[in-house]
Design a protein around this motif. Structure first.
Motif, PDB file in Angstrom:
ATOM      1  N   THR A 240       0.842  -1.191   0.000  1.00  0.00           N
ATOM      2  CA  THR A 240       0.000   0.000   0.000  1.00  0.00           C
ATOM      3  C   THR A 240       0.879   1.244   0.000  1.00  0.00           C
ATOM      4  N   LEU A 241       0.255   2.391  -0.172  1.00  0.00           N
ATOM      5  CA  LEU A 241       1.000   3.651  -0.161  1.00  0.00           C
ATOM      6  C   LEU A 241       1.329   4.043   1.264  1.00  0.00           C
ATOM      7  N   GLY A 242       2.524   4.562   1.470  1.00  0.00           N
ATOM      8  CA  GLY A 242       2.894   5.086   2.773  1.00  0.00           C
ATOM      9  C   GLY A 242       2.315   6.465   2.988  1.00  0.00           C
ATOM     10  N   GLN A 243       2.394   6.937   4.219  1.00  0.00           N
ATOM     11  CA  GLN A 243       1.930   8.277   4.583  1.00  0.00           C
ATOM     12  C   GLN A 243       3.153   9.092   4.971  1.00  0.00           C
ATOM     13  N   GLY A 244       3.691   9.844   4.000  1.00  0.00           N
ATOM     14  CA  GLY A 244       4.923  10.566   4.276  1.00  0.00           C
ATOM     15  C   GLY A 244       6.015   9.560   4.556  1.00  0.00           C
ATOM     16  N   SER A 296     -12.515 -26.310   9.320  1.00  0.00           N
ATOM     17  CA  SER A 296     -11.617 -25.947   8.219  1.00  0.00           C
ATOM     18  C   SER A 296     -10.992 -24.568   8.404  1.00  0.00           C
ATOM     19  N   ALA A 297     -11.163 -23.971   9.587  1.00  0.00           N
ATOM     20  CA  ALA A 297     -10.624 -22.631   9.848  1.00  0.00           C
ATOM     21  C   ALA A 297      -9.110 -22.687  10.042  1.00  0.00           C
ATOM     22  N   LEU A 298      -8.411 -21.761   9.397  1.00  0.00           N
ATOM     23  CA  LEU A 298      -6.959 -21.652   9.506  1.00  0.00           C
ATOM     24  C   LEU A 298      -6.597 -20.290  10.076  1.00  0.00           C
ATOM     25  N   PRO A 299      -5.641 -20.213  10.992  1.00  0.00           N
ATOM     26  CA  PRO A 299      -5.217 -18.899  11.473  1.00  0.00           C
ATOM     27  C   PRO A 299      -4.534 -18.111  10.364  1.00  0.00           C
ATOM     28  N   CYS A 300      -4.804 -16.828  10.343  1.00  0.00           N
ATOM     29  CA  CYS A 300      -4.179 -15.915   9.381  1.00  0.00           C
ATOM     30  C   CYS A 300      -3.283 -14.959  10.162  1.00  0.00           C
ATOM     31  N   GLN A 301      -2.001 -14.991   9.878  1.00  0.00           N
ATOM     32  CA  GLN A 301      -1.045 -14.160  10.597  1.00  0.00           C
ATOM     33  C   GLN A 301      -0.530 -13.057   9.683  1.00  0.00           C
ATOM     34  N   ALA A 302      -0.466 -11.840  10.214  1.00  0.00           N
ATOM     35  CA  ALA A 302      -0.003 -10.675   9.452  1.00  0.00           C
ATOM     36  C   ALA A 302       1.290 -10.154  10.049  1.00  0.00           C
ATOM     37  N   SER A 303       2.258  -9.861   9.201  1.00  0.00           N
ATOM     38  CA  SER A 303       3.507  -9.268   9.662  1.00  0.00           C
ATOM     39  C   SER A 303       3.301  -7.773   9.890  1.00  0.00           C
ATOM     40  N   PRO A 304       4.165  -7.114  10.649  1.00  0.00           N
ATOM     41  CA  PRO A 304       4.104  -5.648  10.747  1.00  0.00           C
ATOM     42  C   PRO A 304       4.380  -5.018   9.381  1.00  0.00           C
ATOM     43  N   LEU A 305       3.844  -3.818   9.168  1.00  0.00           N
ATOM     44  CA  LEU A 305       4.116  -3.097   7.927  1.00  0.00           C
ATOM     45  C   LEU A 305       5.560  -2.618   7.923  1.00  0.00           C
ATOM     46  N   TYR A 306       6.181  -2.622   6.751  1.00  0.00           N
ATOM     47  CA  TYR A 306       7.550  -2.157   6.624  1.00  0.00           C
ATOM     48  C   TYR A 306       7.700  -1.411   5.306  1.00  0.00           C
ATOM     49  N   LEU A 307       8.577  -0.404   5.308  1.00  0.00           N
ATOM     50  CA  LEU A 307       8.855   0.361   4.097  1.00  0.00           C
ATOM     51  C   LEU A 307       9.599  -0.511   3.093  1.00  0.00           C
ATOM     52  N   THR A 308       9.320  -0.318   1.819  1.00  0.00           N
ATOM     53  CA  THR A 308       9.928  -1.151   0.769  1.00  0.00           C
ATOM     54  C   THR A 308      10.930  -0.364  -0.059  1.00  0.00           C
ATOM     55  N   LEU A 309      11.559   0.625   0.525  1.00  0.00           N
ATOM     56  CA  LEU A 309      12.495   1.455  -0.227  1.00  0.00           C
ATOM     57  C   LEU A 309      13.720   0.680  -0.682  1.00  0.00           C
ATOM     58  N   GLY A 324       1.239   8.864 -10.011  1.00  0.00           N
ATOM     59  CA  GLY A 324       2.524   9.253 -10.581  1.00  0.00           C
ATOM     60  C   GLY A 324       3.641   8.385 -10.043  1.00  0.00           C
ATOM     61  N   SER A 325       4.836   8.937  -9.994  1.00  0.00           N
ATOM     62  CA  SER A 325       6.011   8.167  -9.563  1.00  0.00           C
ATOM     63  C   SER A 325       6.117   8.141  -8.045  1.00  0.00           C
ATOM     64  N   GLN A 326       5.101   7.600  -7.413  1.00  0.00           N
ATOM     65  CA  GLN A 326       5.089   7.438  -5.963  1.00  0.00           C
ATOM     66  C   GLN A 326       6.098   6.368  -5.570  1.00  0.00           C
ATOM     67  N   THR A 327       7.010   6.668  -4.686  1.00  0.00           N
ATOM     68  CA  THR A 327       8.050   5.703  -4.309  1.00  0.00           C
ATOM     69  C   THR A 327       7.935   5.234  -2.873  1.00  0.00           C
ATOM     70  N   ASN A 328       7.085   5.850  -2.072  1.00  0.00           N
ATOM     71  CA  ASN A 328       6.969   5.480  -0.670  1.00  0.00           C
ATOM     72  C   ASN A 328       5.885   4.426  -0.511  1.00  0.00           C
ATOM     73  N   PHE A 329       6.301   3.162  -0.543  1.00  0.00           N
ATOM     74  CA  PHE A 329       5.366   2.065  -0.396  1.00  0.00           C
ATOM     75  C   PHE A 329       5.639   1.322   0.901  1.00  0.00           C
ATOM     76  N   CYS A 330       4.593   0.761   1.463  1.00  0.00           N
ATOM     77  CA  CYS A 330       4.701  -0.102   2.635  1.00  0.00           C
ATOM     78  C   CYS A 330       4.090  -1.456   2.280  1.00  0.00           C
ATOM     79  N   ALA A 331       4.620  -2.497   2.883  1.00  0.00           N
ATOM     80  CA  ALA A 331       4.130  -3.845   2.581  1.00  0.00           C
ATOM     81  C   ALA A 331       3.959  -4.632   3.866  1.00  0.00           C
ATOM     82  N   PHE A 332       3.107  -5.630   3.806  1.00  0.00           N
ATOM     83  CA  PHE A 332       3.010  -6.611   4.878  1.00  0.00           C
ATOM     84  C   PHE A 332       2.629  -7.942   4.252  1.00  0.00           C
TER      85      PHE A 332
END
Length: 406
Positions: A240-244, A296-309, A324-332
């Motif tokens: 996703t897009l980062g915030q600043g 049939s339920a499986l646990p879903c685990q999410a990692s913390p968000l981190y910058l992908t620079l 446009g050329s947005q470069t500040n992305f975060c991923a999890f």
């Protein structure tokens, strides 16, 4: 794409192009976004006038003084764009020649530009697979030996028009790897089913997330793909897009009520800033069977968000066309299941659902069943006290009527 590090684990203006409008106008009552009371929801596919098959789905929800736009597409990796405006006349403009060029900035816009109050995006970039055969700890990160991930930018997707369902305001992006030498997806697919809603409510199937007309639901399903190991587990990279300089915040809500998702007492949500803002909401559960029962339920685990620079991401023309050329992305990263118990290996099926919305996230209230149980639990002691008081009063009355014998 270039080299990439492994996934992290933890806890000018263009005129609008013609559209294939399905005429799906429905009244809807949102949950208080921007003071709106009703919305008209329409679903449309934007055709590519250049002749190539491109998948671009536009959901438009019009209120008395605002409009919400959700744009879903599979040009590049699957992506979703969400935009909120303060006018009922805002429209989506697509310049296909620019959007499909090496520099797509400006190829996608919502007009008038000054009406945009909030915008953000999600991109689904990679499908992970792990061999959990020799992993005994459920908390291991990563949850097994990683196989080379599938890049979703290198998938071939179906024609979205063929899957449109006017009755349910839904459409499905179904894809498989373009290069699949082992034939893992010969009889399988990865599907992204998008659904809009004309009013608030809950789906019939688990996890039964509370939705409104301000939201879209996405169901991700991996069906029939041949795993590369006997006990393969899967995961998904979400960008996703980062915030600043920062990433969006993640909150966890806990409840005593699990009627809508048995044995799941948590709701996770990703928030973009303050209102009017956007959110992504999901329950930390996936399912390994189509019936989606408790077994049939499986646990879903999410990692913390981190910058992908530090490493490049597959480019989404939809996101670059709007931002446009947005470069500040975060991923999890999301991982589904644990090495023991039910898993994808049961029926070669895996599904997970989430909501994407603008405004205030829906809040679960206690279900009628739980309220009834609480009423009985709290009322029983009161009834016992009342009955005891009546017995004491009757006993005192009998004593006062006793006449001694002289």
């Amino acid at each position: 794409m270039g080299g990439r590090e492994g996934p992290r684990w933890g806890r000018g203006c263009c005129a609008p192009s013609p559209t294939l409008l399905l005429g799906l106008l429905m009244s809807a009552t949102p949950l208080g976004l921007l003071g709106e009371e009703t919305r008209q929801v329409s679903l449309e596919v934007i055709p590519d006038l250049l002749g190539a098959r491109q998948n671009l789905l536009h959901i438009r929800a019009v209120g008395t003084n605002s409009t919400l736009h959700y744009v879903w597409g599979s040009t590049g990796p699957p992506a979703a764009l969400m935009v909120a405006t303060n006018t009922t006349h805002s429209t989506l403009a697509v310049n296909w020649s620019r959007l499909l060029s090496p520099e797509p900035a400006g190829g996608l816009s919502v007009l008038p530009r000054g009406s945009v109050q909030f915008s953000s995006a999600l991109v689904f970039t990679r499908l992970f697979e792990f061999d959990s055969t020799n992993t005994s700890q459920a908390s291991a990160k990563p949850p097994g030996n990683p196989y080379p991930p599938y890049s979703l930018a290198e998938f071939s997707w179906n024609n979205i028009t063929d899957s449109l369902d006017p009755a349910t305001l839904s459409a499905t992006f179904r894809g498989h790897p373009i290069h699949d030498p082992a034939g893992a997806f010969a009889n399988g697919s990865l599907a992204f089913r998008v659904q809009a809603y004309p009013s608030s409510g809950r789906p019939a199937q688990a996890p039964r997330l509370l939705h409104s007309a301000d939201t879209c639901q996405l169901e991700v399903a991996l069906v029939g793909a041949c795993p590369r190991g006997n006990r393969s587990m899967f995961g998904l990279e979400v960008v996703t897009l980062g915030q600043g300089p920062d990433c969006p915040s993640v909150q966890k809500q806990h409840s005593i009520d699990d009627e809508y998702a048995p044995a799941v007492f948590q709701l996770d949500q990703l928030l973009w800033g303050s209102l009017p803002s956007g959110f992504m909401q999901w329950r930390p559960v996936a399912f390994s069977q189509r019936q989606r029962g408790r077994d049939s339920a499986l646990p879903c685990q999410a990692s913390p968000l981190y910058l992908t620079l530090e490493y490049p991401l597959p480019q989404s023309p939809i996101v670059r066309g709007f931002f446009g050329s947005q470069t500040n992305f975060c991923a999890f990263n999301l991982t589904f299941g644990v090495p023991t118990g039910p898993g994808y290996w049961d029926e070669h099926y895996l599904s997970w659902s989430m909501l994407l919305g603008v405004g205030t996230p829906p809040v679960d209230s206690l279900s009628p069943l739980i309220l009834g149980i609480m009423a009985v639990a709290l009322g029983a002691p009161g009834l016992m006290l009342l009955a005891g008081g009546v017995v004491l009063l009757l006993g005192q009355k009998q004593c006062s009527e006793y006449q001694p014998i002289n």
